[in-house]
Design a protein around this motif. Structure first.
Motif, PDB file in Angstrom:
ATOM      1  N   CYS A  48       0.827  -1.216   0.000  1.00  0.00           N
ATOM      2  CA  CYS A  48       0.000   0.000   0.000  1.00  0.00           C
ATOM      3  C   CYS A  48       0.857   1.259   0.000  1.00  0.00           C
ATOM      4  O   CYS A  48       0.558   2.217  -0.723  1.00  0.00           O
ATOM      5  N   SER A  49       1.918   1.275   0.786  1.00  0.00           N
ATOM      6  CA  SER A  49       2.796   2.446   0.822  1.00  0.00           C
ATOM      7  C   SER A  49       3.486   2.662  -0.520  1.00  0.00           C
ATOM      8  O   SER A  49       3.607   3.799  -0.983  1.00  0.00           O
ATOM      9  N   ALA A  50       3.947   1.594  -1.145  1.00  0.00           N
ATOM     10  CA  ALA A  50       4.612   1.729  -2.440  1.00  0.00           C
ATOM     11  C   ALA A  50       3.633   2.197  -3.521  1.00  0.00           C
ATOM     12  O   ALA A  50       3.981   3.044  -4.359  1.00  0.00           O
ATOM     13  N   LEU A  51       2.406   1.672  -3.506  1.00  0.00           N
ATOM     14  CA  LEU A  51       1.406   2.126  -4.478  1.00  0.00           C
ATOM     15  C   LEU A  51       1.035   3.586  -4.254  1.00  0.00           C
ATOM     16  O   LEU A  51       0.861   4.352  -5.207  1.00  0.00           O
ATOM     17  N   GLY A  52       0.903   3.991  -2.983  1.00  0.00           N
ATOM     18  CA  GLY A  52       0.620   5.389  -2.681  1.00  0.00           C
ATOM     19  C   GLY A  52       1.731   6.307  -3.154  1.00  0.00           C
ATOM     20  O   GLY A  52       1.478   7.389  -3.684  1.00  0.00           O
ATOM     21  N   MET A  53       2.972   5.874  -2.990  1.00  0.00           N
ATOM     22  CA  MET A  53       4.099   6.660  -3.457  1.00  0.00           C
ATOM     23  C   MET A  53       4.084   6.789  -4.970  1.00  0.00           C
ATOM     24  O   MET A  53       4.347   7.862  -5.518  1.00  0.00           O
ATOM     25  N   LEU A  54       3.767   5.720  -5.667  1.00  0.00           N
ATOM     26  CA  LEU A  54       3.685   5.776  -7.132  1.00  0.00           C
ATOM     27  C   LEU A  54       2.558   6.688  -7.598  1.00  0.00           C
ATOM     28  O   LEU A  54       2.709   7.432  -8.566  1.00  0.00           O
ATOM     29  N   VAL A  55       1.421   6.645  -6.917  1.00  0.00           N
ATOM     30  CA  VAL A  55       0.290   7.502  -7.285  1.00  0.00           C
ATOM     31  C   VAL A  55       0.641   8.971  -7.081  1.00  0.00           C
ATOM     32  O   VAL A  55       0.368   9.818  -7.937  1.00  0.00           O
ATOM     33  N   ILE A  56       1.272   9.281  -5.954  1.00  0.00           N
ATOM     34  CA  ILE A  56       1.624  10.671  -5.674  1.00  0.00           C
ATOM     35  C   ILE A  56       2.637  11.199  -6.684  1.00  0.00           C
ATOM     36  O   ILE A  56       2.532  12.329  -7.158  1.00  0.00           O
ATOM     37  N   ASN A  57       3.622  10.386  -7.023  1.00  0.00           N
ATOM     38  CA  ASN A  57       4.652  10.839  -7.959  1.00  0.00           C
ATOM     39  C   ASN A  57       4.188  10.849  -9.404  1.00  0.00           C
ATOM     40  O   ASN A  57       4.871  11.416 -10.256  1.00  0.00           O
ATOM     41  N   SER A  58       3.057  10.237  -9.720  1.00  0.00           N
ATOM     42  CA  SER A  58       2.586  10.207 -11.102  1.00  0.00           C
ATOM     43  C   SER A  58       1.728  11.418 -11.466  1.00  0.00           C
ATOM     44  O   SER A  58       1.389  11.597 -12.627  1.00  0.00           O
ATOM     45  N   ILE A  59       1.394  12.257 -10.488  1.00  0.00           N
ATOM     46  CA  ILE A  59       0.540  13.418 -10.758  1.00  0.00           C
ATOM     47  C   ILE A  59       1.401  14.607 -11.156  1.00  0.00           C
ATOM     48  O   ILE A  59       2.397  14.919 -10.506  1.00  0.00           O
ATOM     49  N   ASP A  60       1.020  15.256 -12.235  1.00  0.00           N
ATOM     50  CA  ASP A  60       1.689  16.474 -12.677  1.00  0.00           C
ATOM     51  C   ASP A  60       1.278  17.615 -11.761  1.00  0.00           C
ATOM     52  O   ASP A  60       0.084  17.880 -11.576  1.00  0.00           O
ATOM     53  N   LYS A  61       2.257  18.300 -11.177  1.00  0.00           N
ATOM     54  CA  LYS A  61       1.951  19.347 -10.197  1.00  0.00           C
ATOM     55  C   LYS A  61       1.204  20.524 -10.805  1.00  0.00           C
ATOM     56  O   LYS A  61       0.470  21.224 -10.124  1.00  0.00           O
ATOM     57  N   SER A  62       1.367  20.761 -12.092  1.00  0.00           N
ATOM     58  CA  SER A  62       0.663  21.885 -12.713  1.00  0.00           C
ATOM     59  C   SER A  62      -0.838  21.632 -12.812  1.00  0.00           C
ATOM     60  O   SER A  62      -1.618  22.570 -12.909  1.00  0.00           O
ATOM     61  N   ARG A  63      -1.249  20.380 -12.764  1.00  0.00           N
ATOM     62  CA  ARG A  63      -2.676  20.067 -12.832  1.00  0.00           C
ATOM     63  C   ARG A  63      -3.403  20.308 -11.509  1.00  0.00           C
ATOM     64  O   ARG A  63      -4.617  20.361 -11.468  1.00  0.00           O
TER      65      ARG A  63
END
Length: 151
Positions: free
Chosen positions: A67-82
């Motif tokens: 769960c922690s690794a998936l959460g980290m991947l989800v957070i890092n996959s979002i473009d900050k400008s969006r």
């Protein structure tokens, strides 16, 4: 002072330095790898002959780390400008709230992973009152998830 600032105090100038960002990237990678190393160390020690215990790491111990690794991947996959996008600046309406929702789900996965590892530590290792070498399986899980979450 700008009226659209979130905090009252200005950001220090050294935070805008390229070397600071590079050091932050390396520190985040070190925390991530240290977190997985701690958990894999506990998992390999639980199945070793030097363990001296009948308790081993099972799939329930792996779920918080996943769960922690998936959460980290989800957070890092979002473009900050969006995150601060206007509703018509990208294709489709409401991109900003969708990005914020996905970001919230990523943080919820990471927090759930850390809470799950604490729960596994308490229910599986602390309540039955196992001695230290066996207790390391739960402590390694919690510290590994904390390192992944702090990265």
């Amino acid at each position: 002072m700008s009226t659209n600032r979130l905090f009252r105090f200005p950001k220090p100038a050294w935070l805008n330095n390229a070397n600071t960002r590079t050091a932050g990237v390396y520190a985040a990678g070190a925390l991530f790898s240290l977190g997985f190393f701690l958990f894999i160390d506990a998992a390999s020690f639980s199945h070793s002959s030097r363990n001296g215990s009948e308790v081993h790491i099972t799939f329930t111990d792996w779920i918080p780390g996943i769960c922690s690794a998936l959460g980290m991947l989800v957070i890092n996959s979002i473009d900050k400008s969006r995150l601060s996008a206007d509703s018509f600046s990208y294709s489709g309406n409401g991109v900003a709230w969708k990005a914020r929702l996905v970001l919230f789900l990523g943080f919820a996965l990471m927090a759930g992973g850390l809470a799950g590892s604490v729960t596994v530590l308490v229910l599986k290792y602390v309540v039955p009152n196992f001695p230290w070498p066996t207790l390391w399986f739960g402590v390694g899980n919690v510290t590994g998830n904390a390192c992944i979450m702090l990265r």
